[in-house]
Write a protein that holds these residues in place. Structure first.
Motif, PDB file in Angstrom:
ATOM      1  N   GLY A 111       0.960   2.294 -12.289  1.00 12.71           N
ATOM      2  CA  GLY A 111       1.715   2.122 -11.048  1.00 12.71           C
ATOM      3  C   GLY A 111       3.119   1.587 -11.245  1.00 12.71           C
ATOM      4  O   GLY A 111       3.839   1.384 -10.272  1.00 12.71           O
ATOM      5  N   THR A 137      -7.383   4.878 -13.678  1.00 12.91           N
ATOM      6  CA  THR A 137      -6.197   4.070 -13.355  1.00 12.91           C
ATOM      7  C   THR A 137      -6.546   3.071 -12.260  1.00 12.91           C
ATOM      8  O   THR A 137      -5.656   2.430 -11.710  1.00 12.91           O
ATOM      9  N   ARG A 157       0.816  -1.217   0.000  1.00 11.28           N
ATOM     10  CA  ARG A 157       0.000   0.000   0.000  1.00 11.28           C
ATOM     11  C   ARG A 157       0.853   1.273   0.000  1.00 11.28           C
ATOM     12  O   ARG A 157       1.734   1.439   0.832  1.00 11.28           O
ATOM     13  N   ASP A 197      -6.162   3.210 -18.276  1.00 17.41           N
ATOM     14  CA  ASP A 197      -4.996   2.348 -18.020  1.00 17.41           C
ATOM     15  C   ASP A 197      -5.438   0.942 -17.657  1.00 17.41           C
ATOM     16  O   ASP A 197      -4.666  -0.006 -17.768  1.00 17.41           O
ATOM     17  N   ASP A 218     -15.738  11.001  -1.698  1.00 14.57           N
ATOM     18  CA  ASP A 218     -15.257   9.852  -0.934  1.00 14.57           C
ATOM     19  C   ASP A 218     -15.989   9.847   0.397  1.00 14.57           C
ATOM     20  O   ASP A 218     -15.648  10.612   1.302  1.00 14.57           O
ATOM     21  N   ASP A 275      -4.737   6.843  -0.695  1.00 10.75           N
ATOM     22  CA  ASP A 275      -3.294   7.040  -0.900  1.00 10.75           C
ATOM     23  C   ASP A 275      -2.988   7.716  -2.238  1.00 10.75           C
ATOM     24  O   ASP A 275      -2.173   8.639  -2.316  1.00 10.75           O
ATOM     25  N   ILE A 276      -3.623   7.229  -3.305  1.00 15.70           N
ATOM     26  CA  ILE A 276      -3.318   7.782  -4.635  1.00 15.70           C
ATOM     27  C   ILE A 276      -4.039   9.117  -4.836  1.00 15.70           C
ATOM     28  O   ILE A 276      -3.421  10.112  -5.247  1.00 15.70           O
TER      29      ILE A 276
HETATM   30  P1  NAD Z   1      -6.846   3.504  -0.957  1.00 19.56           P
HETATM   31  O1  NAD Z   1      -7.497   2.372  -0.272  1.00 19.56           O
HETATM   32  O2  NAD Z   1      -5.744   4.230  -0.260  1.00 19.56           O
HETATM   33  O3  NAD Z   1      -7.951   4.587  -1.369  1.00 19.56           O
HETATM   34  C1  NAD Z   1      -9.185   4.242  -1.904  1.00 19.56           C
HETATM   35  C2  NAD Z   1     -10.177   5.306  -1.501  1.00 19.56           C
HETATM   36  O4  NAD Z   1     -11.438   4.976  -2.090  1.00 19.56           O
HETATM   37  C3  NAD Z   1     -10.410   5.358   0.034  1.00 19.56           C
HETATM   38  O5  NAD Z   1     -10.203   6.679   0.518  1.00 19.56           O
HETATM   39  C4  NAD Z   1     -11.854   4.921   0.199  1.00 19.56           C
HETATM   40  O6  NAD Z   1     -12.501   5.629   1.253  1.00 19.56           O
HETATM   41  C5  NAD Z   1     -12.443   5.289  -1.142  1.00 19.56           C
HETATM   42  N1  NAD Z   1     -13.657   4.564  -1.457  1.00 19.56           N
HETATM   43  C6  NAD Z   1     -13.957   3.256  -1.229  1.00 19.56           C
HETATM   44  N2  NAD Z   1     -15.186   2.970  -1.669  1.00 19.56           N
HETATM   45  C7  NAD Z   1     -15.680   4.119  -2.214  1.00 19.56           C
HETATM   46  C8  NAD Z   1     -16.901   4.464  -2.846  1.00 19.56           C
HETATM   47  N3  NAD Z   1     -17.868   3.558  -2.995  1.00 19.56           N
HETATM   48  N4  NAD Z   1     -17.061   5.726  -3.289  1.00 19.56           N
HETATM   49  C9  NAD Z   1     -16.087   6.647  -3.142  1.00 19.56           C
HETATM   50  N5  NAD Z   1     -14.903   6.394  -2.521  1.00 19.56           N
HETATM   51  C10 NAD Z   1     -14.714   5.141  -2.074  1.00 19.56           C
HETATM   52  O7  NAD Z   1      -6.342   2.939  -2.360  1.00 19.56           O
HETATM   53  P2  NAD Z   1      -5.280   3.598  -3.355  1.00 19.56           P
HETATM   54  O8  NAD Z   1      -3.914   3.157  -2.957  1.00 19.56           O
HETATM   55  O9  NAD Z   1      -5.551   5.054  -3.485  1.00 19.56           O
HETATM   56  O10 NAD Z   1      -5.622   2.822  -4.703  1.00 19.56           O
HETATM   57  C11 NAD Z   1      -6.892   2.940  -5.328  1.00 19.56           C
HETATM   58  C12 NAD Z   1      -7.017   1.860  -6.371  1.00 19.56           C
HETATM   59  O11 NAD Z   1      -6.119   2.122  -7.443  1.00 19.56           O
HETATM   60  C13 NAD Z   1      -6.614   0.456  -5.917  1.00 19.56           C
HETATM   61  O12 NAD Z   1      -7.688  -0.204  -5.269  1.00 19.56           O
HETATM   62  C14 NAD Z   1      -6.225  -0.231  -7.192  1.00 19.56           C
HETATM   63  O13 NAD Z   1      -7.355  -0.914  -7.718  1.00 19.56           O
HETATM   64  C15 NAD Z   1      -5.835   0.906  -8.127  1.00 19.56           C
HETATM   65  N6  NAD Z   1      -4.410   0.902  -8.496  1.00 19.56           N
HETATM   66  C16 NAD Z   1      -4.075   0.806  -9.817  1.00 19.56           C
HETATM   67  C17 NAD Z   1      -2.736   0.855 -10.205  1.00 19.56           C
HETATM   68  C18 NAD Z   1      -2.341   0.825 -11.659  1.00 19.56           C
HETATM   69  O14 NAD Z   1      -1.210   0.477 -11.988  1.00 19.56           O
HETATM   70  N7  NAD Z   1      -3.216   1.179 -12.570  1.00 19.56           N
HETATM   71  C19 NAD Z   1      -1.719   0.950  -9.230  1.00 19.56           C
HETATM   72  C20 NAD Z   1      -2.101   1.040  -7.887  1.00 19.56           C
HETATM   73  C21 NAD Z   1      -3.449   1.014  -7.533  1.00 19.56           C
END
Ligand code: NAD
Length: 317
Positions: A286, A233, A96, A259, A172, A152-153
């Protein structure tokens, strides 16, 4: 005594010398495409390290009775049945945050490339053109970026976008108005409807769950501006791709950067591939040299911590 570590997908870095501390390490990225061979390795395996393609489900867990830890080389957990792992007391470690900068920079690249498509003008100049009017760009400064999910992202995207003068709004429901991303970075928390209606750019950063699947369906996509840009993404399943294709055909002024796809790789009849107002990349937001090293280093280290009897960091709650 089971003493095997299986890595069923690509690490994208070399396996560190001595990894496993004497255990047998099966590092074979072709295992992800050969389920039966993977399942046969189960009985003597105490750690399984996967990326986003290996399905860690009931069937797999039944075949891995001595599993003590699952390592996920990345963030999204939609390929892992967390409930089934928890029921068996098997912790899951994810990386994470370790590729969050990479995804955030990818999103910034989409924004900048959209308003200043340098490679298009480079090609024109090489063909002998010198048309300064035709190459007039726009600015992201002053435009609105809507973030669906601000974990996080999303937070890293928000910081970077604010530094470039964008207004950033977010939907969110799990982020409180007291959060630093609101108070210090200046992101306004609003409803999904208001976000879709007001944003020039909409970037998706939620996990794929039962509640987020097709969150951006036909009616939701219809609320977006006619000049809007969608950046996904996160996971392909969050967007209804048929509805998106329809919208992009009907509104050539709209654009999508994708992506991730609902099926990866998409099949030969993929409708989105034939549209000019789509930019497609192979799930690489990522992946950078830096993030690949950090993700692998973190997951491999924490898996070993757990196997050696110390509690790993990064265990999914
Ligand atoms: P994270 O868990 O830190 O953040 C996700 C956010 O989404 C949280 O703040 C959560 O409260 C919110 N959330 C959950 N359900 C929701 C809803 N129904 N409506 C609105 N908000 C909602 O995750 P992250 O590290 O930010 O990553 C997000 C996603 O990005 C991952 O789950 C993964 O699928 C994807 N990702 C893709 C790549 C890539 O290479 N394309 C790389 C990393 C992550």
């Amino acid at each position: 005594m089971p003493s095997r570590i299986v890595i069923s997908e690509d690490l994208w870095v070399n396996l560190p010398e001595g990894f496993g501390n004497g255990r047998t390490v099966v590092y074979d990225p072709s295992l992800v495409g050969d389920r039966q061979r993977l399942l046969r390795l189960g009985p003597d395996t105490e750690a399984l390290i996967v990326r986003n393609q290996t399905r860690v489900d009931e069937e797999l867990l039944e075949n891995f009775p001595n599993l003590r830890i699952v390592g996920r080389l990345g963030v999204g957990l939609d390929n892992i049945d967390l409930t089934a792992c928890q029921r068996r007391g098997i912790p899951v470690v994810s990386a994470r945050g370790f590729n969050a900068n990479a995804v955030a920079e990818y999103v910034m690249a989409c924004l900048l490339q959209h308003v200043r498509p340098l490679f298009r003008w480079n090609e024109a100049v090489r063909r002998g053109a010198w048309d300064r009017m035709a190459a007039m760009g726009e600015e992201v400064y002053g435009k609105t970026l809507g973030l669906i999910g601000i974990g996080d992202i999303g937070q890293r995207v928000a910081t970077r976008a604010r530094a470039m003068g964008l207004t950033v709004v977010a939907y969110d429901p799990f982020i409180l108005p007291s959060h630093s991303v609101v108070r210090d970075v200046g992101v306004a928390l609003i409803s999904l409807d208001d976000l879709l209606r007001s944003s020039h750019f909409v970037s998706v950063h939620v996990p794929l769950t039962d509640t987020t699947r097709h969150l951006l369906n036909g009616p939701a996509l219809a609320k977006m501006r006619e000049d809007s840009v969608l950046i996904n993404t996160s996971r392909g399943g969050i967007v209804d791709e048929d509805a998106l294709a329809e919208v992009l055909v009907n509104f050539p002024t709209r654009f999508a950067y994708l992506d991730v796809r609902s099926t990866e790789p998409p099949g030969p009849d993929d409708r989105l591939r034939s549209l000019d107002n789509v930019c497609l990349t192979p799930h690489i937001a990522g992946i950078t040299v830096e993030s690949s090293h950090e993700v692998a280093w973190f997951v491999l280290t924490q898996v070993m911590e757990q196997l050696e009897g110390r509690k790993a960091m990064g265990i999914v709650p």
